[in-house]
Every structure is written in C-alpha cells, then in structure tokens.
Design a protein around this motif. Structure first.
Motif, PDB file in Angstrom:
ATOM      1  N   ALA A  33       8.179 -66.532 -19.568  1.00 52.99           N
ATOM      2  CA  ALA A  33       7.448 -65.956 -18.434  1.00 52.99           C
ATOM      3  C   ALA A  33       7.419 -66.925 -17.262  1.00 52.99           C
ATOM      4  O   ALA A  33       7.571 -66.524 -16.108  1.00 52.99           O
ATOM      5  N   TRP A  38       7.685 -64.091 -14.475  1.00 47.01           N
ATOM      6  CA  TRP A  38       7.205 -62.741 -14.777  1.00 47.01           C
ATOM      7  C   TRP A  38       5.923 -62.469 -14.013  1.00 47.01           C
ATOM      8  O   TRP A  38       5.125 -63.368 -13.753  1.00 47.01           O
ATOM      9  N   GLN A  39       5.689 -61.219 -13.700  1.00 46.68           N
ATOM     10  CA  GLN A  39       4.397 -60.822 -13.145  1.00 46.68           C
ATOM     11  C   GLN A  39       3.349 -61.030 -14.236  1.00 46.68           C
ATOM     12  O   GLN A  39       3.624 -60.873 -15.431  1.00 46.68           O
ATOM     13  N   SER A  40       2.137 -61.364 -13.844  1.00 43.79           N
ATOM     14  CA  SER A  40       1.089 -61.675 -14.814  1.00 43.79           C
ATOM     15  C   SER A  40       0.797 -60.500 -15.740  1.00 43.79           C
ATOM     16  O   SER A  40       0.505 -60.700 -16.926  1.00 43.79           O
ATOM     17  N   GLU A  41       0.908 -59.277 -15.226  1.00 45.60           N
ATOM     18  CA  GLU A  41       0.644 -58.108 -16.071  1.00 45.60           C
ATOM     19  C   GLU A  41       1.663 -58.012 -17.208  1.00 45.60           C
ATOM     20  O   GLU A  41       1.306 -57.708 -18.343  1.00 45.60           O
ATOM     21  N   LEU A  42       2.933 -58.257 -16.902  1.00 46.43           N
ATOM     22  CA  LEU A  42       3.978 -58.213 -17.926  1.00 46.43           C
ATOM     23  C   LEU A  42       3.776 -59.329 -18.946  1.00 46.43           C
ATOM     24  O   LEU A  42       3.876 -59.105 -20.154  1.00 46.43           O
ATOM     25  N   ARG A  43       3.488 -60.533 -18.455  1.00 44.17           N
ATOM     26  CA  ARG A  43       3.240 -61.667 -19.349  1.00 44.17           C
ATOM     27  C   ARG A  43       2.062 -61.377 -20.270  1.00 44.17           C
ATOM     28  O   ARG A  43       2.158 -61.541 -21.489  1.00 44.17           O
ATOM     29  N   TYR A  45       0.693 -58.511 -21.141  1.00 45.38           N
ATOM     30  CA  TYR A  45       0.993 -57.411 -22.067  1.00 45.38           C
ATOM     31  C   TYR A  45       1.889 -57.903 -23.208  1.00 45.38           C
ATOM     32  O   TYR A  45       1.635 -57.612 -24.388  1.00 45.38           O
ATOM     33  N   THR A  46       2.932 -58.650 -22.861  1.00 42.94           N
ATOM     34  CA  THR A  46       3.861 -59.145 -23.874  1.00 42.94           C
ATOM     35  C   THR A  46       3.166 -60.102 -24.832  1.00 42.94           C
ATOM     36  O   THR A  46       3.386 -60.048 -26.055  1.00 42.94           O
TER      37      THR A  46
END
Length: 94
Positions: A33, A38-43, A45-46
């Motif tokens: 990330a 990565w955008q914080s939302e993607l990080r 969520y993952t």
C-alpha cells in the motif's frame, strides 16, 4: 484438533503459525500500500479482509501477495537504478 489446524491442501498449522503468517500478510499489504500509494480506503479494506480471512484462504492469499510484492519491489529497484544511472548517460565521450 490439539495438533493444530489441518487443511486439505496444506500443512498442519499451529495457532502460532497462523498468527505469524497472518502478521506477515498484513505487513506485506501495508508495504504494498505504501509503495503503490493506495488510497486509504483500499488499504483499510484490504487489511480488514486479511485480518478476518478464513483459514483456508490464508496461505493462498499470502502466496499471492508475496508474489505481487516481489514484482513491485523489483520494479522499484529497476526504477531506482535508472534514476541513479541517469546522470552517467550524459557523461559519454565528447
């Protein structure tokens, strides 16, 4: 099972093995990330999915993220070498 967690396709894992592998997966995801921005939302969520993934998914996820991480790290190293050597290209014979 007192020996550990048994999977149909992999080794018997102790609770410590599971914790260690899950921690490695989380560390790899955090590093990816950061490297790929990565955008914080993607990080987030993952990471949440990695923390809660079912045991049968842990080893395949770990293998997949290790592979992606190795590819991204290799590309980053090549890019860094290109930047470092860029100044030498201009120093050719005159």
């Amino acid at each position: 099972m007192s020996d550990g967690f048994r999977t149909a396709w992999g080794p018997v894992l102790t609770a410590e093995d599971v914790d260690r592998r899950r921690a490695e997966l989380i560390s790899i995801i955090e590093d990816l990330a950061s490297m790929e921005r990565w955008q914080s939302e993607l990080r987030d969520y993952t990471l949440a999915m990695a923390r809660r993934c079912p045991l049968p998914d842990l080893l395949p996820n770990l293998a997949a993220f290790r592979e992606v991480h190795a590819e991204v790290a290799a590309r980053a190293a090549v890019d860094q070498d290109k930047q470092r050597l860029q100044g030498f290209e201009d120093r050719g014979p005159k």
